[in-house]
Design a protein around this motif. Sequence first.
Motif, short mmCIF file in Angstrom:
data_model
loop_
_atom_site.label_atom_id
_atom_site.label_comp_id
_atom_site.label_asym_id
_atom_site.label_seq_id
_atom_site.Cartn_x
_atom_site.Cartn_y
_atom_site.Cartn_z
N ILE A 132 1.11 -1.05 -0.05
CA ILE A 132 0.09 0.06 0.03
C ILE A 132 0.93 1.34 -0.14
O ILE A 132 0.68 2.13 -0.60
N LYS A 133 1.94 1.29 0.82
CA LYS A 133 2.84 2.52 0.94
C LYS A 133 3.51 2.43 -0.35
O LYS A 133 3.72 3.77 -0.79
N ILE A 134 3.77 1.52 -1.23
CA ILE A 134 4.79 1.65 -2.49
C ILE A 134 3.57 2.17 -3.46
O ILE A 134 3.73 3.20 -4.23
N ARG A 135 2.27 1.72 -3.45
CA ARG A 135 1.10 2.31 -4.36
C ARG A 135 1.02 3.88 -4.22
O ARG A 135 1.14 4.64 -4.85
N MET A 136 1.15 4.24 -2.68
CA MET A 136 1.03 5.77 -2.55
C MET A 136 2.07 6.48 -3.20
O MET A 136 2.07 7.58 -3.77
N GLN A 137 3.23 5.73 -2.87
CA GLN A 137 4.75 6.36 -3.64
C GLN A 137 4.58 6.64 -5.11
O GLN A 137 4.65 7.68 -5.77
N VAL A 138 3.79 5.48 -5.73
CA VAL A 138 3.52 5.61 -7.30
C VAL A 138 2.65 6.43 -7.57
O VAL A 138 3.02 7.63 -8.62
N VAL A 139 1.40 6.96 -6.97
CA VAL A 139 0.50 7.83 -7.09
C VAL A 139 1.22 9.30 -6.87
O VAL A 139 1.28 10.12 -7.84
N ASN A 140 2.16 9.59 -6.10
CA ASN A 140 2.60 10.74 -5.95
C ASN A 140 3.50 11.02 -6.82
O ASN A 140 3.81 12.15 -7.21
N MET A 141 4.40 10.11 -7.59
CA MET A 141 5.60 10.36 -8.53
C MET A 141 4.61 10.57 -9.69
O MET A 141 5.13 11.69 -10.38
N ILE A 142 3.54 10.04 -10.07
CA ILE A 142 3.01 10.34 -11.32
C ILE A 142 1.97 11.56 -11.16
O ILE A 142 2.08 12.23 -12.19
N TYR A 143 1.47 11.70 -10.00
CA TYR A 143 0.58 13.09 -9.82
C TYR A 143 1.80 14.38 -10.14
O TYR A 143 1.34 15.26 -10.66
N LYS A 144 2.82 14.22 -9.41
CA LYS A 144 3.81 15.39 -9.52
C LYS A 144 4.41 15.48 -10.88
O LYS A 144 4.51 16.60 -11.45
N SER A 145 4.88 14.45 -11.46
CA SER A 145 5.64 14.65 -12.82
C SER A 145 4.59 14.79 -14.00
O SER A 145 4.62 14.99 -15.13
N LYS A 146 3.04 14.47 -13.68
CA LYS A 146 2.15 14.63 -14.75
C LYS A 146 2.56 13.55 -15.86
O LYS A 146 2.07 13.96 -16.99
N MET A 147 3.04 12.66 -15.81
CA MET A 147 3.20 11.33 -16.79
C MET A 147 3.55 10.36 -16.11
O MET A 147 4.04 10.09 -14.77
N GLY A 148 3.34 9.03 -16.62
CA GLY A 148 3.62 7.96 -16.19
C GLY A 148 2.43 6.61 -16.46
O GLY A 148 1.37 7.01 -16.69
N HIS A 149 2.88 5.47 -16.06
CA HIS A 149 2.08 4.32 -16.56
C HIS A 149 1.49 3.86 -15.08
O HIS A 149 2.24 2.97 -14.67
N ILE A 150 0.35 4.38 -14.82
CA ILE A 150 0.01 4.24 -13.31
C ILE A 150 -0.75 2.76 -13.28
O ILE A 150 -0.52 2.11 -12.25
N GLY A 151 -1.73 2.46 -14.08
CA GLY A 151 -2.42 1.29 -14.16
C GLY A 151 -1.52 0.22 -13.95
O GLY A 151 -1.89 -0.81 -13.14
N GLY A 152 -0.57 -0.07 -14.88
CA GLY A 152 0.14 -1.29 -14.67
C GLY A 152 1.18 -1.35 -13.64
O GLY A 152 1.67 -2.38 -13.19
#
Length: 268
Positions: A14-34
């Motif tokens: 869950i914490k890793i998922r939170m980090q993923v969401v933060n990274m993609i939200y801040k950068s405005k790009m990324g492959h979040i679903g996979g």
Amino acid sequence: MEISEIKRLVKKSIKIRMQVVNMIYKSKMGHIGGSLSATDILVALFYAIMKPGDKFILSKGHSVEAYYAILGDLGFFPKEKLETYCQFGSEFIGHPSIEIPGIDIATGSLGHGLSIACGMAFSFKKDKKNNRVYVLMGDGELQEGSIWEAAMFASSYNLDNLIGIIDRNRLQIGGDTEAIVKLEPLADRWSSFGWEVKEVDGHNIEEIITTIKSFSRNNKPHMVIARTIKGKGISFMENNPKWHHGVLSDEEYRRAIEELKSQLEGLT
């Protein structure tokens, strides 16, 4: 496994998922679903399965965010560097880079990871090393012919130190895999190529660990078909092809973080 250890790993996911969401939200790009569908698999591998000297290849390289987050958590580099993900001048680009400590292979062109893994596993056998090679593939990636060439090579050379894992979320950028190029019966196809095949719930960390640890040196390469949900953990992303590489609005970011926090609180 002890319940406390399983709980620890679930919290870690869950914490890793939170980090993923933060990274993609801040950068405005990324492959979040996979990235979200693969998180539990990666947590099982890096925190409970892999041993020193083992090798890992993220063949579905576009889902690098969870991989970066785990490497940062394990201390390969300062976690603060994740804040630079996909920013100008950052080494943390949108696919795995060998500039990042802990990453041996740059991936991104789909279909290449299994071939590289075969070479590594073959080398370990020739050198009489007991290490294993793990490679995580996407299911849409299996439409690449090079995957099946590597599959033949692995069984021909009895690479029983090779473990492939398929993130079987059934969605690729264009939609349902079965509507684009049919993969089923997937287990039978891999078995016909001479692989030992097991299917698991790709979000049951204990099952993933138990299954992978059960593989023996039986002269066959091993394949785990992990049934997953694209966008796992965030209700409005789950099973929605839009989130193959969707960018979160401010409101979507807030909702996503709240959902993940709620899941974390439910485990305390």
